[in-house]
Design a protein around this motif. Sequence first.
Motif, PDB file in Angstrom:
ATOM      1  N   ILE A 128      37.094  34.296  51.050  1.00 19.12           N
ATOM      2  CA  ILE A 128      37.849  33.491  49.907  1.00 19.12           C
ATOM      3  C   ILE A 128      38.720  34.236  49.439  1.00 19.12           C
ATOM      4  O   ILE A 128      39.031  35.653  49.801  1.00 19.12           O
ATOM      5  CB  ILE A 128      36.756  33.467  48.910  1.00 19.12           C
ATOM      6  CG1 ILE A 128      36.084  34.704  48.163  1.00 19.12           C
ATOM      7  CG2 ILE A 128      35.483  32.638  49.413  1.00 19.12           C
ATOM      8  CD1 ILE A 128      35.132  34.405  46.987  1.00 19.12           C
ATOM      9  N   SER A 150      41.695  35.738  43.927  1.00 14.79           N
ATOM     10  CA  SER A 150      41.554  35.017  42.776  1.00 14.79           C
ATOM     11  C   SER A 150      40.099  34.291  42.569  1.00 14.79           C
ATOM     12  O   SER A 150      39.865  34.276  41.126  1.00 14.79           O
ATOM     13  CB  SER A 150      42.648  34.117  42.558  1.00 14.79           C
ATOM     14  OG  SER A 150      42.579  33.304  41.528  1.00 14.79           O
ATOM     15  N   ALA A 151      39.860  33.454  43.533  1.00 11.50           N
ATOM     16  CA  ALA A 151      38.502  32.811  43.157  1.00 11.50           C
ATOM     17  C   ALA A 151      37.328  33.704  43.086  1.00 11.50           C
ATOM     18  O   ALA A 151      36.362  33.437  42.311  1.00 11.50           O
ATOM     19  CB  ALA A 151      38.426  31.918  44.697  1.00 11.50           C
ATOM     20  N   GLN A 158      37.519  35.068  39.449  1.00  8.42           N
ATOM     21  CA  GLN A 158      37.231  33.976  38.375  1.00  8.42           C
ATOM     22  C   GLN A 158      35.528  33.972  38.325  1.00  8.42           C
ATOM     23  O   GLN A 158      34.966  33.676  37.399  1.00  8.42           O
ATOM     24  CB  GLN A 158      37.692  32.631  39.011  1.00  8.42           C
ATOM     25  CG  GLN A 158      39.213  32.445  38.738  1.00  8.42           C
ATOM     26  CD  GLN A 158      39.953  31.290  39.280  1.00  8.42           C
ATOM     27  OE1 GLN A 158      39.243  30.337  39.579  1.00  8.42           O
ATOM     28  NE2 GLN A 158      41.260  31.051  39.346  1.00  8.42           N
ATOM     29  N   GLN A 159      35.100  33.830  39.538  1.00 15.33           N
ATOM     30  CA  GLN A 159      33.596  33.933  39.592  1.00 15.33           C
ATOM     31  C   GLN A 159      32.811  35.105  38.660  1.00 15.33           C
ATOM     32  O   GLN A 159      31.979  35.097  37.992  1.00 15.33           O
ATOM     33  CB  GLN A 159      33.048  34.028  41.131  1.00 15.33           C
ATOM     34  CG  GLN A 159      33.134  32.698  41.594  1.00 15.33           C
ATOM     35  CD  GLN A 159      32.474  31.467  41.091  1.00 15.33           C
ATOM     36  OE1 GLN A 159      31.236  31.577  40.700  1.00 15.33           O
ATOM     37  NE2 GLN A 159      32.915  30.363  41.161  1.00 15.33           N
TER      38      GLN A 159
END
Length: 303
Positions: free
Chosen positions: A27, A30-31, A34-35
């Motif tokens: 992934i 950035s993703a 965010q998590q």
Amino acid sequence: MDTKQIEYLLKIAEENNITRAANKLYITQSALNQQLIKLEKELGTPLFHRSRTNWHLTEAGEIYVKNAKEMLRIKRDTYQMIHDLTEGKCGHLSVGFTAGRGITMFTSAYSVFHQLYPNIIIEPREGVVRDLQKLISQGDLDIGFLTLTDSDRTDDLYETIYTEEIFLAVPSVHPMAKVLPEEGRRFATLDIQNLRYEPFVLMDKRSTMRTIIDQIFSDAGFEPQILFETGNNHTILSMIQANLCCGILTYYYAKDLPKEITCFHLPSRPTWQFTASYKKGRYLSDAARCFIDLIKSQWGDMG
């Protein structure tokens, strides 16, 4: 049960770096970030001390990781219990083994196991005994097939599959190789003190084999001249075969020796155990039980 967020956090902790963790998880960074921010906001505290090259857990992060691993263990055990209850014979099984004998034993059992449980996904893990013990203790490995002495056992569970003798090995051109066994015996007995001035190649200090090797020399009252140390029994065999040194081998390797190597019983007949190990208190699935029983049926009389 969706545990993605937990798995993301554990991967960051494992890699100590969010970029590497994102790459391993396939992934974007950035993703993943965010998590993590979402979770930290929910908990009201940061879970990592951040730096450019090294992320390490805060005190809250240590608490979260410890319990997150337990949550995943409960999930795995719950799913496996239901699979066993419904006789679906599906799921996942991680099996650890050592180099050398481990891969041979694993492959011999796997063909039969796959016929019985064609829908079980097996994840083989190869490593040294102490690393496999750590994975078992952490709940990251379902079962491990390990060789060790009683003093090397942890608080987890061990089933002895066979007890194995430890042998002294010399090049067949060595003068001591002329010592003959008693009538009807395959191996003669030789006191290791006869080789006190000879070089040895030994298993390295990470190996559980080294525990018993050090005891053998301690009981003999001298320190060996170590040519070098290795983590591979086949290296020891090659060095002895080339007439470069003496060594200590287990029966697994002594039973089928090339003609260039001669093995002897030691007077004290030292032994260790080949075992199946799994985490204490963890659910042992039908598939795991079957795999252990297959190894026992195929190799249980080898010692």
